[in-house]
Design a protein around this motif. Structure first.
Motif, PDB file in Angstrom:
ATOM      1  N   HIS A 197       0.830  -1.230  -0.038  1.00  0.00           N
ATOM      2  CA  HIS A 197       0.009   0.187  -0.031  1.00  0.00           C
ATOM      3  C   HIS A 197       0.924   1.196   0.021  1.00  0.00           C
ATOM      4  N   LYS A 198       1.955   1.202   0.832  1.00  0.00           N
ATOM      5  CA  LYS A 198       2.604   2.274   0.844  1.00  0.00           C
ATOM      6  C   LYS A 198       3.534   2.454  -0.392  1.00  0.00           C
ATOM      7  N   ILE A 230      -1.687  -9.384  -4.173  1.00  0.00           N
ATOM      8  CA  ILE A 230      -1.716  -8.978  -2.737  1.00  0.00           C
ATOM      9  C   ILE A 230      -1.970 -10.270  -2.270  1.00  0.00           C
ATOM     10  N   VAL A 267      -1.172  -8.797   4.190  1.00  0.00           N
ATOM     11  CA  VAL A 267      -1.280  -7.227   3.535  1.00  0.00           C
ATOM     12  C   VAL A 267      -1.244  -6.134   4.817  1.00  0.00           C
ATOM     13  N   THR A 279      -7.587  -1.371   6.030  1.00  0.00           N
ATOM     14  CA  THR A 279      -7.228   0.200   5.380  1.00  0.00           C
ATOM     15  C   THR A 279      -6.200  -0.292   4.425  1.00  0.00           C
ATOM     16  N   GLN A 280      -5.218  -1.130   4.732  1.00  0.00           N
ATOM     17  CA  GLN A 280      -4.071  -1.310   3.837  1.00  0.00           C
ATOM     18  C   GLN A 280      -4.674  -1.967   2.630  1.00  0.00           C
ATOM     19  N   LYS A 307      -6.417   0.271   0.380  1.00  0.00           N
ATOM     20  CA  LYS A 307      -5.514   1.215  -0.184  1.00  0.00           C
ATOM     21  C   LYS A 307      -5.166   0.533  -1.501  1.00  0.00           C
ATOM     22  N   MET A 308      -4.551  -0.368  -1.440  1.00  0.00           N
ATOM     23  CA  MET A 308      -4.040  -1.204  -2.662  1.00  0.00           C
ATOM     24  C   MET A 308      -5.131  -1.353  -3.604  1.00  0.00           C
ATOM     25  N   GLU A 349      -7.850   0.671  -4.051  1.00  0.00           N
ATOM     26  CA  GLU A 349      -8.044   1.984  -4.326  1.00  0.00           C
ATOM     27  C   GLU A 349      -7.121   2.336  -5.476  1.00  0.00           C
TER      28      GLU A 349
END
Length: 412
Positions: free
Chosen positions: A98-99, A116, A121, A129-130, A133-134, A136
């Motif tokens: 995600h980051k 993923i 994850v 949330t992580q 994010k991926m 998204e």
């Protein structure tokens, strides 16, 4: 006796377009591989991707595990494009994807697909949330996603939940059954979450990697029954050498025979000095020997016996097979259908002439005590008899001539 159909119909899955490679939708099963270079080393990774693509890998996965790797992805893509290599790159993310995708938009754009693993994850409250994010970012960049569950890094929270549910049953299943169900549910629930977050169904591929043949078959049969997502097959941690090849073939052949599987990878532990491309060749050979795809002309050769004490036919069979693989990149560009050719290299008079006649082109070498001549057959008809010390080169020349005469020239 009534003989069953050779294969069950291919399972109809949702087709996923990965930069021009269509996975699923009853398209041809795609061959995938993965680099083992440090992705931050642009030169080494580019070179290995080129080697894998040249060997026939239609999708190549690369590790994206830190900022240096993520910063190199776009440069690798550019270097491949300069070499006219269009093979799609898949980013393999664990823990911090995600980051990395958010911090390196050029990486997010250059990759054709994100892998993923729901099991790592994120931990605890960060997981959802992580993962979101991926997904998204995949939606933002219009990328496909493989939700790849691995039994060695299973979602422990989900496992605990299913263990608790199982304990409440009047007749609880054993722990192994619950573990297999956790693998399946992890993939399906993660895919449902991805769709709820806006990722289209035709952007999702599922995999559930196991290291035990029977477990892999059980899990993928269940996945195929419960969903229509495209499925990536592979036996994880298969091992080294013949054990890995036998185990992978045993599992994947059964599933492919059942019509299950849209893309495959053979996870071989490299032997010292071996080429990474070996996993590509094994994947191709599984598909070709099952009659599902053709990649390179097949060589029919006898195993040898007391009639063939000379090793010449073994050496010639190996030489011819290597020659065919070397020629295929150019032949594939020039000649339509040449990958379906069958070549026979036989060692004595017992089955030699018969097998040679059945092949497109074949040679029957003399066995021990037989006349020192080697008849060559083309499409069932004897055309020439070779003798002397230059049989290997002469036979290769005959193959080259046969290909040029027989297969349609794409260039003309």
């Amino acid at each position: 006796m009534v003989f069953p159909d050779a294969y069950k119909p291919r399972r109809k899955s949702v087709a996923v377009d990965i930069d021009g490679i269509i996975v699923g939708g009853r398209h041809a099963v795609a061959v995938q591989s993965m680099t083992n270079t440090d992705t931050a080393d642009v030169v080494a990774t580019t070179q290995q991707v080129l080697q894998l693509a040249h060997a026939g890998s239609e999708l190549v996965r690369i590790t994206v595990n830190n900022d240096a790797a993520a910063a190199s992805v776009a440069r690798i893509r550019d270097a491949l494009d300069q070499q006219n290599c269009t093979v799609p790159l898949i980013g393999d993310f664990h823990f911090n994807g995600h980051k990395l995708l958010a911090d390196h938009p050029d990486c997010a754009q250059a990759l054709a697909k994100y892998r993923i693993n729901p099991g790592n994850v994120g931990r605890g409250s960060k997981r959802d949330t992580q993962f979101a994010k991926m997904i998204e970012l995949a939606c933002t960049y219009d990328k496909a996603v493989r939700i790849g569950v691995n039994w060695g890094s299973l979602d422990q929270a989900l496992l605990a939940r299913l263990m608790d549910e199982n304990a409440q049953r009047a007749e609880p299943h054993d722990a192994h059954h619950v573990m297999l169900e956790t693998v399946i549910r992890s993939a399906l629930e993660s895919a449902a979450s991805a769709e709820a977050l806006g990722l289209a169904r035709n952007k999702i591929i599922l995999s559930c990697k196991m290291s035990v043949v029977q477990d892999l078959i059980t899990v993928y049969r269940a996945l195929a029954e419960r969903s229509d997502y495209a499925l990536h097959l592979g036996l994880t941690e298969a091992g080294i050498g013949s054990k890995a090849i036998v185990a992978s073939t045993s599992a994947l052949a059964i599933l492919l025979h059942d019509g299950i599987g849209d893309t495959i990878r053979i996870s071989l532990t490299p032997e010292p000095g071996s080429q990474r491309t070996r996993e590509v060749i094994v994947a191709q050979e599984i598909l070709q020997t099952m009659g599902l795809r053709s990649f390179v002309p097949q060589v029919t050769a006898c195993p040898g016996c007391g009639r063939t004490t000379s090793t010449f036919f073994q050496e010639l069979a190996s030489q011819v097979q290597d020659y065919l693989r070397r020629q295929m990149p150019e032949w594939r560009r020039q000649y339509e259908g040449v990958e379906n050719m069958n070549v026979a290299v036989m060692g004595c008079v017992v089955n030699g002439p018969g097998e040679s006649k059945l092949a497109n082109i074949g040679i029957s070498l003399p066995g021990t005590g037989e006349r020192p001549v080697a008849p060559v057959y083309e499409d069932g008809r004897k055309t020439v008899t070779l003798k002397g010390n230059n049989i290997a080169d002469e036979f290769e020349a005959l193959i080259e001539s046969y290909v040029a005469r027989t297969y349609k020239d794409r260039v003309s």
